[in-house]
Scaffold this active site. Structure first.
Site, short mmCIF file in Angstrom:
data_model
loop_
_atom_site.label_atom_id
_atom_site.label_comp_id
_atom_site.label_asym_id
_atom_site.label_seq_id
_atom_site.Cartn_x
_atom_site.Cartn_y
_atom_site.Cartn_z
CD GLU A 31 -98.29 -109.45 -35.50
OE1 GLU A 31 -97.64 -110.28 -36.17
OE2 GLU A 31 -98.80 -109.73 -34.41
CG HIS A 33 -91.02 -105.60 -31.60
ND1 HIS A 33 -91.94 -104.59 -31.41
CD2 HIS A 33 -89.81 -105.02 -31.46
CE1 HIS A 33 -91.31 -103.46 -31.16
NE2 HIS A 33 -90.01 -103.68 -31.18
CD GLN A 57 -81.75 -96.74 -27.70
OE1 GLN A 57 -81.20 -97.75 -27.27
NE2 GLN A 57 -82.52 -96.76 -28.77
CG ASP A 146 -85.12 -98.83 -36.32
OD1 ASP A 146 -85.57 -97.69 -36.45
OD2 ASP A 146 -85.70 -99.70 -35.63
O1 PAF Z 1 -84.40 -100.75 -31.86
C1 PAF Z 1 -84.53 -100.70 -30.62
O2 PAF Z 1 -85.59 -101.01 -30.06
C2 PAF Z 1 -83.36 -100.24 -29.75
O3 PAF Z 1 -82.61 -99.27 -30.40
C3 PAF Z 1 -82.45 -101.41 -29.31
C4 PAF Z 1 -81.77 -102.09 -30.48
C5 PAF Z 1 -83.27 -102.42 -28.53
C6 PAF Z 1 -81.34 -100.88 -28.39
O4 PAF Z 1 -81.87 -100.26 -27.27
#
Ligand code: PAF
Length: 287
Positions: A31, A33, A57, A146
């Site tokens: 939710e 997203h 990452q 984040d």
């Molecule tokens: O927040 C995330 O899911 C990731 O860090 C992102 C922004 C999609 C980059 O890979």
């Protein structure tokens, strides 16, 4: 909704679009997203969700391997939320050759998660800039859970004159306060019960600031007291930083981000609150 895997296919489909909203994700959609997609839907003519578990990452290979991958349910989620495109490239599409060019946002990446996840924000900034080049969005949507990621991306866009508006969307929480995260699915049931202590500790800290405490060490102490008795919880960091440049503050005199990362078993959780201290005449309270 169209599921697209190739960069050229996506570019061809978007050629005529005049108002594109991009929601970059790594999948395992929830939710949180959903709130990003809904906001993009309400502000843009065309909504693109990207789904790419970005290897560069991850600072630990095991974390990358274990990251949930749920393309079919994510596609159904995007369809229900009325996205126009789900762009789910394979790794070779994004990194067809060893990557030699990286984006590094200095200072803002130094503290909080950046201190414990070497190279993480370099990987995020690099892939997000690639996604901006591929999709050419007018707006891009990121969750404020984040907070450091949002700050890093805002700064990258400003420093490199990237023509995209960055929209931060408030954190979505469970009823018990736990911030929604794809990683919550990795918690064992006992760990899930303890996870809301992270939010409780942030609330304790923010109440201290709202009541006038100006000493970050005192605020931190009050928050750590909430976490100290939680079995199996390990605090990676608990910091009070300036809300703009994310540098630690010696005295709380303006908006601060209170941010923390904890481990429950092998799952790492992060959360934060933006707090505005009261007027100076009300300060001086001790928590
Ligand atoms: O927040 C995330 O899911 C990731 O860090 C992102 C922004 C999609 C980059 O890979």
């Amino acid at each position: 909704m169209q599921l697209v895997h190739g960069i050229q296919d996506l570019r061809a489909s978007l050629e005529q679009e005049r108002s594109i909203g991009l929601v970059p994700t790594m999948g395992a959609l929830h939710e949180g997203h959903g709130a990003l997609i809904d906001r993009a839907r309400s502000e843009c003519g065309c909504v693109v969700v990207s789904l790419f578990v970005n290897p560069i990452q991850f600072d630990r290979g095991a974390d990358f391997e274990r990251y949930p991958r749920t393309l079919d349910t994510d596609a159904a989620f995007c369809e229900r939320r009325n996205a126009d495109f789900l762009f789910a490239p394979r790794a070779e599409e994004i990194y067809p050759r060893p990557q030699r060019t990286f984006v590094e946002v200095t200072t803002l990446s130094d503290h909080l998660c950046g201190r414990f996840r070497p190279g993480h924000f370099r990987g995020v900034a690099t892939v997000v800039l690639k996604l901006f080049e591929i999709v050419r969005p007018h707006r891009a949507y990121f969750g404020e859970k984040d907070a450091q990621q949002v700050a890093v991306i805002r700064r990258m866009v400003a420093d490199l004159n990237v023509a995209v508006e960055i929209i931060g969307v408030p954190t979505v929480r469970e009823a018990d306060g736990l911030a929604l995260s794809s990683r919550n699915a990795l918690l064992a049931s006992e760990e899930r019960k303890l996870a809301p202590y992270l939010y409780r500790s942030l609330r304790a800290a923010s109440q201290c600031v709202e009541h006038g405490e100006i000493n970050p060490a005192q605020v931190r102490e009050a928050a750590l007291a909430v976490l100290s008795g939680v079995p199996g919880m390990r605090v990676e960091y608990f910091e009070i930083v300036d809300a703009d440049d994310l540098q630690p503050v010696e005295r709380i005199a303006g908006p601060v981000t209170i941010a923390a990362a904890v481990w429950l078993g092998s799952t790492r959780l992060i959360d934060n609150l933006l707090v505005i201290p009261p007027q100076p005449q009300l300060q001086g309270f001790r928590c």
